[in-house]
Scaffold this active site. Structure first.
Site, mmCIF file in Angstrom:
data_model
loop_
_atom_site.group_PDB
_atom_site.id
_atom_site.type_symbol
_atom_site.label_atom_id
_atom_site.label_comp_id
_atom_site.label_asym_id
_atom_site.label_seq_id
_atom_site.Cartn_x
_atom_site.Cartn_y
_atom_site.Cartn_z
ATOM 1 N N GLU A 451 -0.052 7.118 -8.967
ATOM 2 C CA GLU A 451 1.085 7.110 -8.030
ATOM 3 C C GLU A 451 2.406 7.381 -8.738
ATOM 4 O O GLU A 451 3.427 6.755 -8.439
ATOM 5 C CB GLU A 451 1.136 5.782 -7.278
ATOM 6 C CG GLU A 451 -0.096 5.525 -6.428
ATOM 7 C CD GLU A 451 -0.036 4.217 -5.647
ATOM 8 O OE1 GLU A 451 0.915 3.435 -5.844
ATOM 9 O OE2 GLU A 451 -0.937 3.980 -4.823
ATOM 10 N N GLU A 539 -8.118 5.523 -4.716
ATOM 11 C CA GLU A 539 -7.765 4.157 -4.298
ATOM 12 C C GLU A 539 -7.741 4.095 -2.785
ATOM 13 O O GLU A 539 -7.109 4.936 -2.126
ATOM 14 C CB GLU A 539 -6.405 3.761 -4.867
ATOM 15 C CG GLU A 539 -6.017 2.304 -4.624
ATOM 16 C CD GLU A 539 -4.749 1.935 -5.401
ATOM 17 O OE1 GLU A 539 -4.643 2.325 -6.591
ATOM 18 O OE2 GLU A 539 -3.872 1.277 -4.821
#
Length: 848
Positions: A451, A539
């Site tokens: 991220e 994820e």
């Protein structure tokens, strides 16, 4: 074979750039790899004064530690008598206390950080003079500086990466030497989850002849793999640190599990003083025993370096022969066969021991995840300890190995994170990470970051290309991904840039269902737009929840405002898994998370209850959902518990996770009906109207769970699971009596007397009939006698602010955990537990 020069970086200790050791021999474009974790055989040459061979000895024991920043503590004559004796690994933050105003904040679990010092005195024999001595650190969090005999060896800001320093020029053979380490974790916040503080991983003292295999210098791949034959290519960097030329011969042998030689090769080469040479050797193995999830078979590559007839060095590398490919159409292929990644994300800490995790603790956790049906781990979001990957190799787990949580661009909540050091340190850190881990058969894909805001930055693709160049230079066999959370995010200015995604070998999706129509369509939108893209769920939302709590059932129970209702999460998780499982092009999914973890939270919580296991390793209800989808042995699990005094007559949903065809539920002998589901649904076979037996079983829902609405009354719920027309499994959940006794059980009753091994003691609060009381919160007092120590107490309650290192612990939902560690003495460890009003109990553990 190509020559390279040995380099020394004064700021970071020994550091060979990838260009200095990269073999320039042509490599095939095979998308398969062999993994060989770097493991050296501990020998006794140095202690006995021998000149040949190498040693790799633990440097963990006999340290002294203090909190604070005393001036001059690096000096050998500094008085550390008042410092605390400690063994490594050591994490001072986990000792607490919790503080709502701690600088670490919710990111660090409200635990203390600061500055600490470590010192150790040791001697090396005079007979070892002229040998190369390295001090290796598996991880120090963070901003460490190391001295030997008052000489600074260097600094290392990144707390998750391994590194080593050469001690040889500053050692005093035959007399006392002093190593000092300053650790500075005072700049907060620098991590989004609990990191721990200190020398929290193992340390090693490596000694070798100057003519030796370089540090992390062996790299094995398999350009060809089949059940009949495999080609094992071994690239070995050999350094001649002697003052004269060496007529060097590298002998490489591949040994099977019994020690028999499966293949071997010798290559001679004359090495000039100071020269490093990369040898490339190819070994053909007939009928190899392939490494897989079900059969994690390992070989050993033994590299022997000779100067004439003299053996100068011997270096062992554990090897698993396998191919691993991410295919556009078929997803992940292991040895040519599709394997769906049934993955979980994990953080590196382990509850009451913090980040200084004994190997047995991880072994137990992985055993539990395997029981759940998990076959893949994502190391979120940093390099893990070397022994974790060794366990994955031996146990057959597939690993997405992740390097960073930040690159150049900062994450808003992290003021002092890795972005401050990226430009100066990323090449060295990434190189060490890859070299240490590139030989593990469990590692099937690298992740360059999680991220990272750089994904939306105009310069982000250039940063990624720089990282990819390092990955491909150090390991051209494995694909690289990034866990991207902005693929469809809004506003558009925040979205990942297409040129960024175009650089990735496999595109990683964090929360693929987060935006608009993707909540139902998932990967299919991008599959249509990018048919050559490789997909993996890096994820995804997990069921999580606090073990044994059912806030949705009783509206008056105070809710945690930032947690989604369990029913919402269940729908999201079930439907996403159905899509992933049915679509071959999706390699798999890593759900958040396998185990609860400290940090990334808000007060009064100290951690995130996102796991299928709590911080003790106790199974939650969600554990059984994944087991129902990921395993085939008949199982069922009923919840909630059935202690609801004061709610008689209230309609309560009773839920069942199962892989049985149908389940019938009874309460006190009364049937509430038979229910069933089918996934995947099966159509006709062979001829019209010919349905398989599974398709003919009763279906009452399209969900992946069963549910009944039951008016509460005390008694016993009984669920009967049927499979193929027979009773396959039965579970009962009863209303219990009041707490009456403490019951202790150990995962093992004999442990090794090595100062490392651990026994997990499960503590149950039971009623008079021997049933766990699911809402018991009795405070337990522990005492220990014998050849062990109590290293932590936990109960899995994310709201508890009790210290982990005391002698008392409150039970949570009827359970708590004690961890006992051995000393170096054989004998017995007696642990006793007591609580007012309950029968006390004791348990004996043997050490051998």
């Amino acid at each position: 074979m190509h020559e390279v020069k040995r380099g020394q970086d004064g700021a970071s200790g020994i550091f060979l750039t990838r260009r200095e050791v990269l073999c320039q021999a042509a490599r095939g474009a095979a998308a398969l790899s062999i993994a060989t974790p770097w493991m050296e055989r501990a020998q006794s040459m140095l202690a006995s004064g021998g000149s040949a061979g190498r040693t790799r000895e633990s440097f963990d024991f006999g340290w002294r530690f203090t909190r604070g920043d005393p001036a001059g503590a690096q000096a050998p004559d500094f008085d550390d008598a008042a410092w605390r004796p400690v063994d490594l690994p050591h994490d001072w933050s986990i000792e607490g206390p919790y503080d709502q105003n701690a600088p670490s904040s919710g990111a660090g679990g409200y635990l203390p950080t600061g500055i600490g010092w470590y010192r150790k005195r040791f001697t090396v024999p005079s007979s070892g003079q002229g040998r190369i001595v390295l001090l290796e650190f598996d991880g120090v969090y963070q901003n460490s500086e190391v001295w030997i005999n008052n000489h600074s060896l260097g600094k290392r800001p990144y707390g998750f990466v391994p590194f080593a320093y050469e001690l040889s020029p500053w050692l005093h053979p035959g007399t006392e030497n002093v190593v000092a380490v300053r650790v500075d974790n005072s700049r907060q916040t620098n991590c989004r989850w609990y990191s721990g503080s200190g020398i929290y991983r193992h340390t090693w003292l490596l000694t070798s002849d100057p003519l030796r295999v370089a540090h992390w210098g062996a790299f094995a791949t398999t350009p060809q793999v089949s059940v009949t034959e495999a080609l094992v290519r071994v690239e070995t960097a050999v350094t001649n640190g002697r003052t004269h030329a060496a007529d060097c011969t590298l002998s490489t042998a591949l040994l099977d599990h019994s020690g028999a030689v499966a293949a071997s090769q010798e290559t001679p080469r004359r090495l000039a003083p100071g020269q490093t040479c990369c040898f490339v050797q190819e070994l053909r193995v007939a009928k190899p025993n392939l490494w897989s999830v079900e059969n994690p078979c390992l070989y050993t590559v033994r590299s022997s370096v000779r100067d004439g007839a003299e053996i100068a060095d011997e270096y062992d590398t554990t090897v698993g022969i396998r191919s691993a490919i991410f295919d556009v159409k078929r997803g992940f292929l292991l040895n040519g066969k599709p394997v769906k990644l049934r993955g979980v994300c994990l953080h590196q800490e382990a509850g009451c021991v913090g980040s200084a995790v004994p190997e047995r603790v991880w072994q137990r956790r992985l055993e539990l995840l395997r029981e759940m049906g998990c076959n893949a781990i994502r190391t979120s979001h940093n390099p893990f300890a070397a022994e974790f990957l060794d366990l994955c190799d031996r146990m057959g787990f597939l690993v997405m190995n992740e390097a960073f949580d930040e690159w150049k661009d900062a994450k808003g909540q992290i003021r002092d994170g890795y972005h401050l050091y990226f430009d100066e340190w990323h090449e060295r850190d990434l190189t060490n990470f890859i070299r240490r881990d590139r030989n593990h058969p469990s590692v099937v894909i690298w992740s360059a970051g999680n991220e990272v805001p750089d994904q939306s930055d105009p310069d982000g693709a250039a940063t990624l290309r720089g990282l990819l160049a390092i990955f491909r230079a150090e390991d051209p066999t494995r694909p690289v991904t990034v866990a991207c959370d902005r693929i469809a995010s809004e506003p558009l200015s925040n979205r990942v840039r297409p040129e960024f995604l175009a650089e990735l070998d496999v595109v990683g999706y964090n929360y693929v269902d987060r935006w608009r129509r993707r909540a139902d369509l998932y990967y299919s939108i991008d599959r249509a737009a990018f048919p050559r893209r490789r997909f993996v769920g890096t994820e995804s939302i997990g069921l999580g929840g606090i073990r044994g709590e059912y806030r949705d059932l009783i509206p008056s129970d105070p809710a945690v405002p930032w947690l989604l209702p369990a029913s919402n999460r269940r729908i999201d998780v079930e439907q996403l898994w159905e899509f992933v499982d049915l679509h071959g092009y999706v390699s798999g999914d890593f759900m958040w998370t396998g185990i609860d973890y400290l940090g990334e939270t808000r007060w009064p919580m100290k951690g995130a209850p996102a796991g299928a296991l709590d911080t003790c390793g106790f199974r939650k209800d969600s554990f059984y959902f994944y087991q129902s989808q990921w395993t085939s042995k008949p199982m069922l699990h009923l919840f909630p518990h059935w202690n609801w005094k004061g709610n008689e007559g209230r309609i309560l949903p009773v839920t069942c996770y199962t892989n049985c065809d149908t389940v019938e539920l009874f309460l006190n002998g009364k049937s509430y009906g038979v229910k069933g589901y089918e996934f995947p649904r099966l159509g006709m076979e062979g001829a019209y109207g010919n349905y398989p037996a599974r398709a003919r079983a009763l279906r009452t829902t399209g969900d992946l769970h069963l549910s009944w609405d039951v008016p509460y009354e005390p008694g016993t719920l009984r669920a009967v699971g049927m499979k193929d027309g027979r009773v396959a499994t039965v579970q009962e959940v009863s209303t219990t009596g009041e707490p009456a006794a403490i019951v202790l059980s150990a995962d093992r009753t004999t442990i090794a007397a090595d100062r490392r091994d651990v026994a997990h003691i499960q503590v149950e609060i039971q009623d008079a009939q021997g049933r766990i009381v699911p809402d018991a919160e009795n405070e337990i007092e522990f005492s220990l006698e014998g050849v062990g120590q109590l290293i932590g107490l936990d109960n899995g309650d994310p709201f508890s602010h009790e210290g982990y290192k005391g002698a008392t612990r409150r039970a949570f939902q009827g359970l708590c955990l004690a961890m006992v560690q051995s000393t170096d003495r054989t004998g017995q460890i007696a642990i006793a537990a007591s609580s007012p009003g309950l029968r006390p109990v004791s348990l004996t553990i043997l050490t051998a």
